[in-house]
Design a protein around this motif. Structure first.
Motif, PDB file in Angstrom:
ATOM      1  N   LEU A   8       0.826  -1.207   0.000  1.00  0.00           N
ATOM      2  CA  LEU A   8       0.000   0.000   0.000  1.00  0.00           C
ATOM      3  C   LEU A   8       0.862   1.260   0.000  1.00  0.00           C
ATOM      4  CD1 LEU A   8      -2.759  -1.070   2.560  1.00  0.00           C
ATOM      5  CD2 LEU A   8      -2.953  -0.952   0.056  1.00  0.00           C
ATOM      6  N   CYS A   9       2.050   1.198   0.605  1.00  0.00           N
ATOM      7  CA  CYS A   9       2.962   2.347   0.624  1.00  0.00           C
ATOM      8  C   CYS A   9       3.388   2.740  -0.790  1.00  0.00           C
ATOM      9  CB  CYS A   9       4.228   2.024   1.418  1.00  0.00           C
ATOM     10  SG  CYS A   9       3.981   1.696   3.159  1.00  0.00           S
ATOM     11  N   PHE A  10       3.335   1.786  -1.706  1.00  0.00           N
ATOM     12  CA  PHE A  10       3.777   2.024  -3.075  1.00  0.00           C
ATOM     13  C   PHE A  10       2.603   2.154  -4.048  1.00  0.00           C
ATOM     14  CE2 PHE A  10       7.358   0.296  -0.855  1.00  0.00           C
ATOM     15  CZ  PHE A  10       8.412   1.053  -1.316  1.00  0.00           C
ATOM     16  N   GLY A  11       1.392   2.286  -3.501  1.00  0.00           N
ATOM     17  CA  GLY A  11       0.213   2.520  -4.336  1.00  0.00           C
ATOM     18  C   GLY A  11      -0.137   1.370  -5.253  1.00  0.00           C
ATOM     19  N   VAL A  12       0.014   0.147  -4.780  1.00  0.00           N
ATOM     20  CA  VAL A  12      -0.293  -1.022  -5.614  1.00  0.00           C
ATOM     21  C   VAL A  12      -1.760  -1.018  -6.006  1.00  0.00           C
ATOM     22  CG1 VAL A  12      -0.664  -3.510  -5.388  1.00  0.00           C
ATOM     23  CG2 VAL A  12       1.537  -2.563  -4.923  1.00  0.00           C
ATOM     24  N   SER A  13      -2.024  -1.199  -7.298  1.00  0.00           N
ATOM     25  CA  SER A  13      -3.406  -1.228  -7.779  1.00  0.00           C
ATOM     26  C   SER A  13      -3.964  -2.643  -7.787  1.00  0.00           C
ATOM     27  CB  SER A  13      -3.468  -0.651  -9.200  1.00  0.00           C
ATOM     28  OG  SER A  13      -2.768  -1.502 -10.089  1.00  0.00           O
ATOM     29  N   GLY A  14      -3.105  -3.633  -7.781  1.00  0.00           N
ATOM     30  CA  GLY A  14      -3.542  -5.020  -7.792  1.00  0.00           C
ATOM     31  C   GLY A  14      -3.531  -5.631  -9.185  1.00  0.00           C
ATOM     32  N   ALA A  15      -3.627  -4.792 -10.215  1.00  0.00           N
ATOM     33  CA  ALA A  15      -3.663  -5.304 -11.578  1.00  0.00           C
ATOM     34  C   ALA A  15      -2.278  -5.775 -12.039  1.00  0.00           C
ATOM     35  CB  ALA A  15      -4.188  -4.237 -12.533  1.00  0.00           C
ATOM     36  N   GLU A  16      -1.258  -5.017 -11.716  1.00  0.00           N
ATOM     37  CA  GLU A  16       0.107  -5.335 -12.119  1.00  0.00           C
ATOM     38  C   GLU A  16       0.927  -5.712 -10.890  1.00  0.00           C
ATOM     39  OE1 GLU A  16       1.489  -5.279 -15.277  1.00  0.00           O
ATOM     40  OE2 GLU A  16      -0.562  -5.015 -15.964  1.00  0.00           O
ATOM     41  N   PRO A  17       1.899  -6.614 -11.053  1.00  0.00           N
ATOM     42  CA  PRO A  17       2.761  -6.941  -9.913  1.00  0.00           C
ATOM     43  C   PRO A  17       3.640  -5.743  -9.543  1.00  0.00           C
ATOM     44  CG  PRO A  17       3.378  -8.227 -11.859  1.00  0.00           C
ATOM     45  CD  PRO A  17       2.198  -7.399 -12.236  1.00  0.00           C
TER      46      PRO A  17
END
Length: 127
Positions: A95-104
């Motif tokens: 979450l600290c790196f703004g993961v969207s979930g679509a891309e690794p």
């Protein structure tokens, strides 16, 4: 044998206590519980090596970093992890790196002696 070698590790779900104490943490429970893919990329003697991890977006990277080091037979202190040019600490989460979930999320692992500035001058210098 062409292309990067890879391995995959899935961590069991675990209770993760938010160390940052974010006020929006309660409202984002669904995002925090979402599973994300983390790819740790390193360059070994045989070329690029990628190890994939699946973990909760809110889980700290500590367990993943230690597992990667065990897999590579390295000490955690001897490796520097970076994502998008930013140092990754064991307390960080996807979450600290703004993961969207679509891309690794790609994290690069390098030996500390290669990651730090070169020590071309002796430490003690005559003044």
């Amino acid at each position: 044998n062409k292309g990067p070698s890879s391995a995959s590790t899935a961590f069991p779900e675990q209770d993760c206590q938010e160390s940052q104490g974010s006020p929006r943490a309660e409202g984002d429970k669904q995002d925090r519980d979402r599973l994300v893919c983390i790819q740790v990329l390193a360059h070994g003697p045989a070329g690029p090596v990628t190890v994939d991890f699946t973990m909760k977006a809110s889980s700290s990277f500590e367990k993943m970093m230690k597992a990667w080091c065990r897999h590579q037979k390295l000490e955690l202190e001897s490796v520097e992890f970076k994502c998008n040019g930013r140092q990754v600490s064991p307390e960080d989460t996807a979450l600290c790196f703004g993961v969207s979930g679509a891309e690794p999320l790609v994290i690069r692992a390098t030996p500390r002696h290669m990651a730090s500035e070169p020590a071309s001058e002796p430490a003690s210098k005559a003044a």
